[in-house]
Scaffold this motif. Sequence first.
Motif, PDB file in Angstrom:
ATOM      1  N   SER A 267       0.823  -1.339   0.102  1.00  0.00           N
ATOM      2  CA  SER A 267      -0.020   0.222  -0.179  1.00  0.00           C
ATOM      3  C   SER A 267       0.989   1.115   0.058  1.00  0.00           C
ATOM      4  O   SER A 267       1.968   0.980   0.280  1.00  0.00           O
ATOM      5  CB  SER A 267      -0.908  -0.132   1.199  1.00  0.00           C
ATOM      6  OG  SER A 267      -1.808  -1.239   1.120  1.00  0.00           O
ATOM      7  N   ARG A 268       0.269   2.424  -0.463  1.00  0.00           N
ATOM      8  CA  ARG A 268       0.868   3.663  -0.219  1.00  0.00           C
ATOM      9  C   ARG A 268       0.155   4.424   1.025  1.00  0.00           C
ATOM     10  O   ARG A 268      -1.175   4.727   0.754  1.00  0.00           O
ATOM     11  CB  ARG A 268       0.884   4.285  -1.466  1.00  0.00           C
ATOM     12  CG  ARG A 268       1.577   5.574  -1.584  1.00  0.00           C
ATOM     13  CD  ARG A 268       1.740   5.875  -3.193  1.00  0.00           C
ATOM     14  NE  ARG A 268       2.931   7.227  -3.163  1.00  0.00           N
ATOM     15  CZ  ARG A 268       2.239   8.423  -3.216  1.00  0.00           C
ATOM     16  NH1 ARG A 268       1.176   8.776  -3.397  1.00  0.00           N
ATOM     17  NH2 ARG A 268       3.277   9.270  -3.480  1.00  0.00           N
ATOM     18  N   ILE A 269       0.989   5.083   2.018  1.00  0.00           N
ATOM     19  CA  ILE A 269       0.130   5.756   3.007  1.00  0.00           C
ATOM     20  C   ILE A 269       0.790   7.078   3.110  1.00  0.00           C
ATOM     21  O   ILE A 269       2.257   7.208   3.163  1.00  0.00           O
ATOM     22  CB  ILE A 269       0.344   5.012   4.277  1.00  0.00           C
ATOM     23  CG1 ILE A 269       0.076   3.451   4.233  1.00  0.00           C
ATOM     24  CG2 ILE A 269      -0.516   5.745   5.493  1.00  0.00           C
ATOM     25  CD1 ILE A 269      -1.235   3.185   3.767  1.00  0.00           C
ATOM     26  N   VAL A 270       0.060   7.998   2.901  1.00  0.00           N
ATOM     27  CA  VAL A 270       0.539   9.601   2.679  1.00  0.00           C
ATOM     28  C   VAL A 270      -0.257  10.237   3.821  1.00  0.00           C
ATOM     29  O   VAL A 270      -1.145  10.410   3.983  1.00  0.00           O
ATOM     30  CB  VAL A 270       0.237  10.270   1.510  1.00  0.00           C
ATOM     31  CG1 VAL A 270       0.744  11.801   1.426  1.00  0.00           C
ATOM     32  CG2 VAL A 270       0.913   9.445   0.332  1.00  0.00           C
ATOM     33  N   GLY A 271       0.840  10.485   4.767  1.00  0.00           N
ATOM     34  CA  GLY A 271       0.293  11.021   5.954  1.00  0.00           C
ATOM     35  C   GLY A 271      -0.191  12.531   6.087  1.00  0.00           C
ATOM     36  O   GLY A 271       0.083  13.387   4.962  1.00  0.00           O
ATOM     37  N   PRO A 272      -0.864  13.278   7.093  1.00  0.00           N
ATOM     38  CA  PRO A 272      -1.010  12.458   8.429  1.00  0.00           C
ATOM     39  C   PRO A 272      -2.006  11.539   8.227  1.00  0.00           C
ATOM     40  O   PRO A 272      -3.073  11.592   7.953  1.00  0.00           O
ATOM     41  CB  PRO A 272      -1.174  13.784   9.345  1.00  0.00           C
ATOM     42  CG  PRO A 272      -1.814  14.832   8.530  1.00  0.00           C
ATOM     43  CD  PRO A 272      -1.205  14.561   7.107  1.00  0.00           C
ATOM     44  N   VAL A 273      -1.797  10.333   8.778  1.00  0.00           N
ATOM     45  CA  VAL A 273      -2.692   9.180   9.068  1.00  0.00           C
ATOM     46  C   VAL A 273      -2.380   8.470  10.052  1.00  0.00           C
ATOM     47  O   VAL A 273      -1.379   8.339  10.757  1.00  0.00           O
ATOM     48  CB  VAL A 273      -2.535   8.350   7.871  1.00  0.00           C
ATOM     49  CG1 VAL A 273      -3.196   7.028   7.803  1.00  0.00           C
ATOM     50  CG2 VAL A 273      -2.878   8.811   6.301  1.00  0.00           C
ATOM     51  N   VAL A 274      -3.580   7.972  10.721  1.00  0.00           N
ATOM     52  CA  VAL A 274      -3.356   6.998  11.985  1.00  0.00           C
ATOM     53  C   VAL A 274      -4.320   5.753  11.527  1.00  0.00           C
ATOM     54  O   VAL A 274      -5.413   5.924  10.880  1.00  0.00           O
ATOM     55  CB  VAL A 274      -4.089   7.828  13.224  1.00  0.00           C
ATOM     56  CG1 VAL A 274      -5.360   8.028  13.108  1.00  0.00           C
ATOM     57  CG2 VAL A 274      -3.892   6.915  14.403  1.00  0.00           C
ATOM     58  N   ILE A 275      -3.592   4.830  11.874  1.00  0.00           N
ATOM     59  CA  ILE A 275      -4.051   3.312  11.770  1.00  0.00           C
ATOM     60  C   ILE A 275      -4.224   2.707  12.936  1.00  0.00           C
ATOM     61  O   ILE A 275      -3.146   2.571  13.366  1.00  0.00           O
ATOM     62  CB  ILE A 275      -3.447   2.496  10.405  1.00  0.00           C
ATOM     63  CG1 ILE A 275      -3.306   3.259   9.093  1.00  0.00           C
ATOM     64  CG2 ILE A 275      -3.891   1.327  10.413  1.00  0.00           C
ATOM     65  CD1 ILE A 275      -2.460   2.701   8.154  1.00  0.00           C
ATOM     66  N   GLY A 276      -5.590   2.370  13.340  1.00  0.00           N
ATOM     67  CA  GLY A 276      -5.713   1.811  14.782  1.00  0.00           C
ATOM     68  C   GLY A 276      -5.198   0.280  14.846  1.00  0.00           C
ATOM     69  O   GLY A 276      -4.938  -0.468  13.950  1.00  0.00           O
ATOM     70  N   ALA A 277      -5.063  -0.081  16.006  1.00  0.00           N
ATOM     71  CA  ALA A 277      -4.536  -1.497  16.501  1.00  0.00           C
ATOM     72  C   ALA A 277      -5.461  -2.597  15.872  1.00  0.00           C
ATOM     73  O   ALA A 277      -6.497  -2.522  15.685  1.00  0.00           O
ATOM     74  CB  ALA A 277      -4.519  -1.572  17.884  1.00  0.00           C
ATOM     75  N   GLY A 278      -4.520  -3.549  15.399  1.00  0.00           N
ATOM     76  CA  GLY A 278      -5.508  -4.577  14.843  1.00  0.00           C
ATOM     77  C   GLY A 278      -6.009  -4.579  13.552  1.00  0.00           C
ATOM     78  O   GLY A 278      -6.682  -5.501  13.084  1.00  0.00           O
ATOM     79  N   SER A 279      -5.910  -3.293  12.566  1.00  0.00           N
ATOM     80  CA  SER A 279      -6.558  -3.073  11.447  1.00  0.00           C
ATOM     81  C   SER A 279      -5.587  -3.628  10.357  1.00  0.00           C
ATOM     82  O   SER A 279      -4.077  -3.859  10.517  1.00  0.00           O
ATOM     83  CB  SER A 279      -6.780  -1.499  11.201  1.00  0.00           C
ATOM     84  OG  SER A 279      -7.879  -0.925  12.085  1.00  0.00           O
ATOM     85  N   THR A 280      -6.000  -3.698   9.180  1.00  0.00           N
ATOM     86  CA  THR A 280      -5.291  -4.334   7.984  1.00  0.00           C
ATOM     87  C   THR A 280      -5.610  -3.429   6.738  1.00  0.00           C
ATOM     88  O   THR A 280      -6.727  -3.036   6.464  1.00  0.00           O
ATOM     89  CB  THR A 280      -5.839  -5.690   7.615  1.00  0.00           C
ATOM     90  OG1 THR A 280      -5.561  -6.651   8.790  1.00  0.00           O
ATOM     91  CG2 THR A 280      -5.230  -6.291   6.260  1.00  0.00           C
ATOM     92  N   VAL A 281      -4.604  -3.051   6.318  1.00  0.00           N
ATOM     93  CA  VAL A 281      -4.496  -2.163   5.089  1.00  0.00           C
ATOM     94  C   VAL A 281      -3.828  -3.010   3.786  1.00  0.00           C
ATOM     95  O   VAL A 281      -2.576  -3.421   3.973  1.00  0.00           O
ATOM     96  CB  VAL A 281      -3.934  -0.680   5.012  1.00  0.00           C
ATOM     97  CG1 VAL A 281      -3.972  -0.086   3.769  1.00  0.00           C
ATOM     98  CG2 VAL A 281      -4.783   0.088   6.298  1.00  0.00           C
TER      99      VAL A 281
END
Length: 355
Positions: A267-281
């Motif tokens: 994946s490509r993640i461009v912040g600002p971003v928060v990804i919570g515990a246990g999540s899948t991207v």
Amino acid sequence: MKALVLSGGAGTRLRPITHTSAKQLVPVANKPVLFYGLEAIAAAGIREVGIIVGDTAEEIRAAVGDGSRFGLEVTYLPQAAPLGLAHAVLIARDFLGEDDFAMYLGDNFVVGGITDLVREFRATRPDARILLTKVPDPRAFGVAELDLEGRVVRLEEKPAAPRSDLALVGVYLFSPAIHQAVRAISPSPRGELEITDALQWLIDHRRTVTSTIVSGYWKDTGNVADMLEVNRSVLELLPPSNEGTVDAATEIIGRVSIGAGATVRGSRIVGPVVIGAGSTVANSYIGPSTSIAEDCRITDSEIEYSIVLSGSSVHGVGRVEASLIGRNVEITPAPPIPAAHRLVLGDHSKVQISS
């Protein structure tokens, strides 16, 4: 000094989210809005807090508990119906006693907290101090009129013809004088006891009402647009971290926080971003100003400037933006629609159909 936090109300402007959740618990950067207010109160040195609760009382109690996690001692004060801010002061009389207090609307967000405001109030001891900010359309707010020397001379609640562009921010500081004022006023045409009327009563009776114009950031998070904007502003201050698993095929740009047990693949993640515990991207693009809560699943999709609450999934969706997605939501592509026209036409009809 004590604090009175208002956490009742139906949250109609955030429906359908608030059909099943208290508006004060909708998360900003994966933390409930209410928690930011409680943290600001604790940072100001206040320990005793009364929380006004309504239909969502049990949910608020479950989230906040006894307040010890914030360094606070919390007392819950039931309000049978949301009958106005001054009514909240009225029913909190026994809890507040003869102490000064800060009243904080639980769905408001003030960057920088209230520590300096509380310190100044304690030093100067007016009967009331209000916070004001300039807004483009004051008709939706309580509005203050100041004289040439900056003193508060008039307040109106949601006026049709505002006398200024200065709206009341949802933080107020009061001495015990306010108790006489809330007992003296009558319900407004809306059927509520308005805090603006109580403040005007103080002014009319020559009590001291001072003001501070907020130069920092304030938002009432009662609607989706403001909620997304607050989320953006908080994420801008987010420290980057990674407690999850990110594979080599993933590109991380800018401020990104990945919670414990989260997995990001291809994946490509461009912040600002928060990804919570246990999540899948997986095989996805997550763009700036996006909060993904815990236990979510984002696959083969693009999402930007949005809030996704816990347990939700987005799969195979080309683009999602400026969205507030509730808990345990499933978003998938729509099934294909047959390329055909099905008509029932009367006599002598004329129809044009695009090819």
